[in-house]
Design an enzyme around this catalytic site. Structure first.
Site, short mmCIF file in Angstrom:
data_model
loop_
_atom_site.label_atom_id
_atom_site.label_comp_id
_atom_site.label_asym_id
_atom_site.label_seq_id
_atom_site.Cartn_x
_atom_site.Cartn_y
_atom_site.Cartn_z
N ASP A 91 0.78 -1.07 -0.06
CA ASP A 91 0.11 -0.03 -0.17
C ASP A 91 0.77 1.18 0.02
OD1 ASP A 91 -2.61 1.43 0.51
OD2 ASP A 91 -1.61 2.02 2.48
N LYS B 6 -12.41 0.93 -4.49
CA LYS B 6 -11.78 -0.18 -4.88
C LYS B 6 -12.35 -1.43 -4.58
CE LYS B 6 -7.31 2.07 -4.05
NZ LYS B 6 -6.24 1.52 -5.13
N ALA C 119 1.53 6.54 -6.04
CA ALA C 119 2.84 5.68 -6.43
C ALA C 119 3.84 6.65 -7.19
CB ALA C 119 2.70 4.44 -7.44
N CYS D 213 -1.15 5.50 -11.45
CA CYS D 213 -1.48 5.41 -9.80
C CYS D 213 -0.73 6.83 -9.41
CB CYS D 213 -0.84 4.40 -9.11
SG CYS D 213 -1.11 4.55 -7.39
N ASN D 214 -1.54 7.67 -9.05
CA ASN D 214 -0.98 9.16 -8.43
C ASN D 214 -0.05 8.88 -7.46
OD1 ASN D 214 -2.42 11.50 -10.17
ND2 ASN D 214 -3.66 9.78 -10.03
N CYS E 168 -6.50 11.05 -8.16
CA CYS E 168 -6.41 9.57 -7.87
C CYS E 168 -7.24 8.66 -8.93
CB CYS E 168 -7.09 9.36 -6.53
SG CYS E 168 -7.73 7.53 -5.93
#
Lengths: 240, 240
Positions: A53, A171, A91, A88-89, A201
């Protein structure tokens, strides 16, 4: 000399629905320049939901996904990717690890989203950002907007917590309640004077589209798709 | 001993929209057993639209995609895939080349679709097949249904030609006219007494769903997704 089009390597799975949304948007941009199925851009995607995560890693309460992201980048390069993108922002707090893992070009989601804001809405100054806690803690959009002379409008702590709940709901596939939570956060940003909102996001554009808010919504996932296809085709200069 | 879940390797791009549809269906089946995002099955997809046309290859008027498919299978294995699937019915004329390329298990779309027909509709005897010319010429469904004691109901030459036009329209994104063409072919099969219809081309479920015809529609893409997730999780025995 580089042969175009390059195959697009996707560091995905964060989450898996966002990766599929990104691939659909890549296909839509790819089809604009494709007369035949065979003219579409090749996409090699590693949708790996088991990555640690990002929020916990940035907060220092969980392991870093950087080694796994670097391994994914190397795997995509070995499989034939010529340019990398990561839908994925949060990340992108680990973008340096991805960039260092291979010699491949990396299309940076945050930088491209902010560049799209400037191209499409040069008059806007107060930019709302719908981003998760990890992205906020790493100041990904705050820094990129500040460098562009723009002001990031972000949720207060209570609104951020409610937004995080909404993202986890999305999610898990609980779209109705997640959508309501995302809309509430967007209106919280509008109350603070946001003139534009960035869907920062990749779960956000799964439940809300441009035209559904009183101000324009920049779909960062779609911007990344458009720019990555342009890079793959050797048409990097043309941004919409 | 094999560690589960295995990563699913997808030989894709035939066409790219069908690959995205397959990934969305894999995610839906994967989410049934996933409490957290991290519990979803990993998917490594090579969506390579540049593969030689399967219909032309089977007709002997174009190059074989077998070497490229074998190379994709090896690339997916190298990237970490533990089980392979190929969401293109006609490409299963080259399944032997895929199987020979790596030691990985391969979940066979045609075999699984016919097995699903038998499990779900044991009383049905006349099975309509919406498949492209290459799949028909290679007798992929005809042989599998015959082996199961079932009769394949297929379009005559004129209806097949119209169906091919519809599939190319769908691949070009002309969904309205393509949908009408697919529906017309389905009704042509119903006129011949089809009791069930198999969506035996991965473009078909992009435009028509079970419940939209007077008889049940077996979405072979969805069957492949369900069975591949089951295999990846080590739950192969349980078929719906």
């Amino acid at each position: 000399m580089t042969d175009h089009p390059l195959a697009i390597g996707v560091l995905g799975g964060m989450g898996p629905a966002a990766t599929i949304d990104f691939m659909a948007k890549v296909l839509r941009h790819s089809q604009r320049g494709a007369a035949r199925e065979q003219d579409n851009v090749r996409v090699i995607a590693d949708s790996n939901p088991a990555l640690p995560d990002r929020n916990a890693a940035i907060a220092g309460t969980g392991p870093s996904p950087a080694p796994a992201l670097a391994a994914m980048a190397r795997g995509l390069a070995a499989a034939g990717a010529g340019v990398l993108a990561m839908p994925c922002n949060a990340a992108h707090a680990f973008a340096d690890a991805v960039r260092a893992a291979t010699p491949l070009p990396f299309v940076h989601l945050i930088d491209e989203a902010v560049a799209a804001v400037r191209r499409r809405h040069p008059e806007a100054r107060r930019i709302g950002v719908l981003a998760v806690a990890g992205a906020a803690e790493a100041k990904l959009y705050e820094r990129a907007l500040d460098a562009a002379g723009l002001t990031a409008v972000t949720p207060d702590d209570a609104a951020r917590a409610a937004f995080m709940d909404a993202i986890w709901q999305i999610k898990r596939g609980e779209l109705d309640v997640g959508t309501a939570g995302v809309r509430a956060t967007a209106h919280h940003l509008l109350d603070q004077g946001a003139e534009i909102i960035i869907a920062g996001c990749t779960e956000v554009p799964l439940v809300i589209a441009d035209g559904e808010l009183p101000v324009p919504l920049i779909d960062a996932t779609d911007v990344l798709a458009e720019r990555t296809v342009a890079y793959a085709r050797g048409e990097w200069g043309r941004g919409a």
